[in-house]
Design a protein around this motif. Structure first.
Motif, PDB file in Angstrom:
ATOM      1  N   GLU A   9       0.804  -1.219   0.000  1.00  0.00           N
ATOM      2  CA  GLU A   9       0.000   0.000   0.000  1.00  0.00           C
ATOM      3  C   GLU A   9       0.841   1.275   0.000  1.00  0.00           C
ATOM      4  OE1 GLU A   9      -2.618  -0.351   3.323  1.00  0.00           O
ATOM      5  OE2 GLU A   9      -3.804  -1.952   2.399  1.00  0.00           O
ATOM      6  N   GLY A  10       2.145   1.139  -0.141  1.00  0.00           N
ATOM      7  CA  GLY A  10       2.991   2.322  -0.186  1.00  0.00           C
ATOM      8  C   GLY A  10       2.737   3.176  -1.411  1.00  0.00           C
ATOM      9  N   ARG A  11       3.021   4.466  -1.286  1.00  0.00           N
ATOM     10  CA  ARG A  11       2.749   5.404  -2.378  1.00  0.00           C
ATOM     11  C   ARG A  11       3.547   5.049  -3.630  1.00  0.00           C
ATOM     12  NH1 ARG A  11       5.188  10.066  -4.163  1.00  0.00           N
ATOM     13  NH2 ARG A  11       3.810  11.571  -5.215  1.00  0.00           N
ATOM     14  N   ARG A  12       4.837   4.767  -3.478  1.00  0.00           N
ATOM     15  CA  ARG A  12       5.665   4.441  -4.641  1.00  0.00           C
ATOM     16  C   ARG A  12       5.191   3.157  -5.297  1.00  0.00           C
ATOM     17  NH1 ARG A  12      11.564   4.453  -2.341  1.00  0.00           N
ATOM     18  NH2 ARG A  12      12.114   3.897  -4.493  1.00  0.00           N
ATOM     19  N   SER A  13       4.848   2.166  -4.480  1.00  0.00           N
ATOM     20  CA  SER A  13       4.386   0.894  -5.027  1.00  0.00           C
ATOM     21  C   SER A  13       3.076   1.074  -5.792  1.00  0.00           C
ATOM     22  CB  SER A  13       4.204  -0.136  -3.906  1.00  0.00           C
ATOM     23  OG  SER A  13       5.428  -0.407  -3.271  1.00  0.00           O
ATOM     24  N   THR A  41       4.952  -8.785  -8.350  1.00  0.00           N
ATOM     25  CA  THR A  41       4.797  -8.137  -7.045  1.00  0.00           C
ATOM     26  C   THR A  41       5.599  -6.841  -7.027  1.00  0.00           C
ATOM     27  OG1 THR A  41       6.668  -9.241  -5.930  1.00  0.00           O
ATOM     28  CG2 THR A  41       4.553 -10.409  -5.985  1.00  0.00           C
ATOM     29  N   VAL A  42       5.041  -5.847  -6.360  1.00  0.00           N
ATOM     30  CA  VAL A  42       5.678  -4.534  -6.277  1.00  0.00           C
ATOM     31  C   VAL A  42       5.771  -4.151  -4.803  1.00  0.00           C
ATOM     32  CG1 VAL A  42       5.607  -2.124  -7.004  1.00  0.00           C
ATOM     33  CG2 VAL A  42       4.649  -3.906  -8.496  1.00  0.00           C
ATOM     34  N   GLY A  43       6.989  -4.073  -4.301  1.00  0.00           N
ATOM     35  CA  GLY A  43       7.206  -3.750  -2.898  1.00  0.00           C
ATOM     36  C   GLY A  43       8.533  -4.311  -2.439  1.00  0.00           C
ATOM     37  N   HIS A  68      11.257  -4.248  -6.675  1.00  0.00           N
ATOM     38  CA  HIS A  68      11.447  -3.718  -5.332  1.00  0.00           C
ATOM     39  C   HIS A  68      11.406  -2.198  -5.345  1.00  0.00           C
ATOM     40  CE1 HIS A  68      15.735  -2.514  -5.826  1.00  0.00           C
ATOM     41  NE2 HIS A  68      15.810  -3.542  -6.629  1.00  0.00           N
ATOM     42  N   THR A  69      10.753  -1.654  -4.317  1.00  0.00           N
ATOM     43  CA  THR A  69      10.640  -0.205  -4.191  1.00  0.00           C
ATOM     44  C   THR A  69      11.438   0.300  -2.981  1.00  0.00           C
ATOM     45  OG1 THR A  69       8.583  -0.495  -2.946  1.00  0.00           O
ATOM     46  CG2 THR A  69       8.409  -0.065  -5.312  1.00  0.00           C
ATOM     47  N   GLY A  70      12.265  -0.575  -2.423  1.00  0.00           N
ATOM     48  CA  GLY A  70      13.135  -0.178  -1.320  1.00  0.00           C
ATOM     49  C   GLY A  70      14.502  -0.781  -1.549  1.00  0.00           C
ATOM     50  N   HIS A  71      15.024  -1.460  -0.531  1.00  0.00           N
ATOM     51  CA  HIS A  71      16.311  -2.129  -0.677  1.00  0.00           C
ATOM     52  C   HIS A  71      16.125  -3.450  -1.415  1.00  0.00           C
ATOM     53  CE1 HIS A  71      18.255   0.776   1.893  1.00  0.00           C
ATOM     54  NE2 HIS A  71      17.332   0.581   2.817  1.00  0.00           N
TER      55      HIS A  71
END
Length: 268
Positions: A9-13, A41-43, A68-71
């Motif tokens: 549910e993150g904004r970038r994702s 999958t996005v996150g 991935h939207t982080g590390h």
């Protein structure tokens, strides 16, 4: 090809999943959330775990690919700025996949005629809520030890880099279809003894836990938690099923471990 997107549910994702959905429509992919061939999958790794459990019923026929939207995680290969390249790779897909073993969990609850089955991608743990956990441990049907402590963690090779590693367990290459048992704060003194070391269990064997008859045990399966029922017995075994990742490029496992836990600060 039928595709689905599973995002946190993150904004970038959310932004990336919307971009992906539009690109899939523009390139004539069929969007099908119920019975997809590919789940994107996005996150992060947690998002992949959630998607795995959502599609566990069709695990034999679905493949996963992760953005991935982080590390960089252990299951996420693509960066958010590589969406166009990912779509091109999906367009030229020929069914290639890398398969990782899963953990089969069979739980007998008091009062239920049939055992309940679960699948785990990373690990399962058994703990007690407010006191020392006491459970008999069997390996391949033979009694091994009576464990006393906070709990036990049973992990897959890919799960060996997660909670298992924080408990002092070994990191295992996913080509080895084994399971690992790691103790959580065991009690070892003049009266009570456990092996007090992680155990690597062959795929032909299984682990059976028969806990003392208490009702406050907590069973976890990846990120899901189950409690409130008295557990009579749990059997852990490497599943006949596997998770399938659509691999259009592949980072070598030990490079991924090095990148995640050591980094390049002290490298050449």
């Amino acid at each position: 090809m039928k595709v689905a997107i599973y995002a946190n549910e993150g904004r970038r994702s959310t932004i990336i999943s919307q971009r992906l959905k539009k690109k899939f429509a523009d390139t004539h992919f069929i969007y099908d959330e119920k019975n997809p061939d590919i789940v994107v999958t996005v996150g992060g790794d947690g998002t992949l775990l959630s998607a795995f459990h959502k599609y566990a019923a069709i695990i034999d026929t679905v493949r996963f690919v992760s953005v991935h939207t982080g590390h960089l995680g252990f299951y996420t290969d693509w960066r958010e700025d590589e969406i166009d390249d990912l779509v091109v790779s999906l367009q030229s897909d020929n069914g290639q996949a890398v398969n990782y073993p899963l953990l089969d969990i069979r739980v007998k609850y008091q009062g239920l005629a049939k055992a309940v089955n679960y699948l785990a991608l990373n690990e399962s743990t058994l703990k007690r809520n407010s006191a020392t956990m006491v459970t008999d441990v069997y390996i391949g049907g033979e009694f091994f030890e009576k464990f006393r402590g906070d709990g036990l963690c049973i992990s897959t090779p890919t799960g060996s880099t997660a909670y298992n590693k924080s408990l002092g367990g070994a990191v295992i290459h996913p080509n080895l279809k084994v399971l690992q048992v790691t103790e959580i704060s065991s009690i070892n003194n003049r009266i009570f003894r456990t092996l007090s070391s992680p155990m690597i269990i062959a795929p032909s064997d299984w682990i059976t836990l028969i806990p003392d008859r208490q009702s406050d045990y907590i069973l976890t399966v990846d990120q899901d938690t189950f409690h409130g029922k008295q557990i009579e017995q749990i059997r852990y075994k490497i599943s006949k099923k596997s998770i399938h990742f659509a691999k259009y490029r592949h980072m070598q496992f030990w490079r991924r471990v090095q990148d995640a836990f050591i980094g390049n600060e002290f490298g050449n």
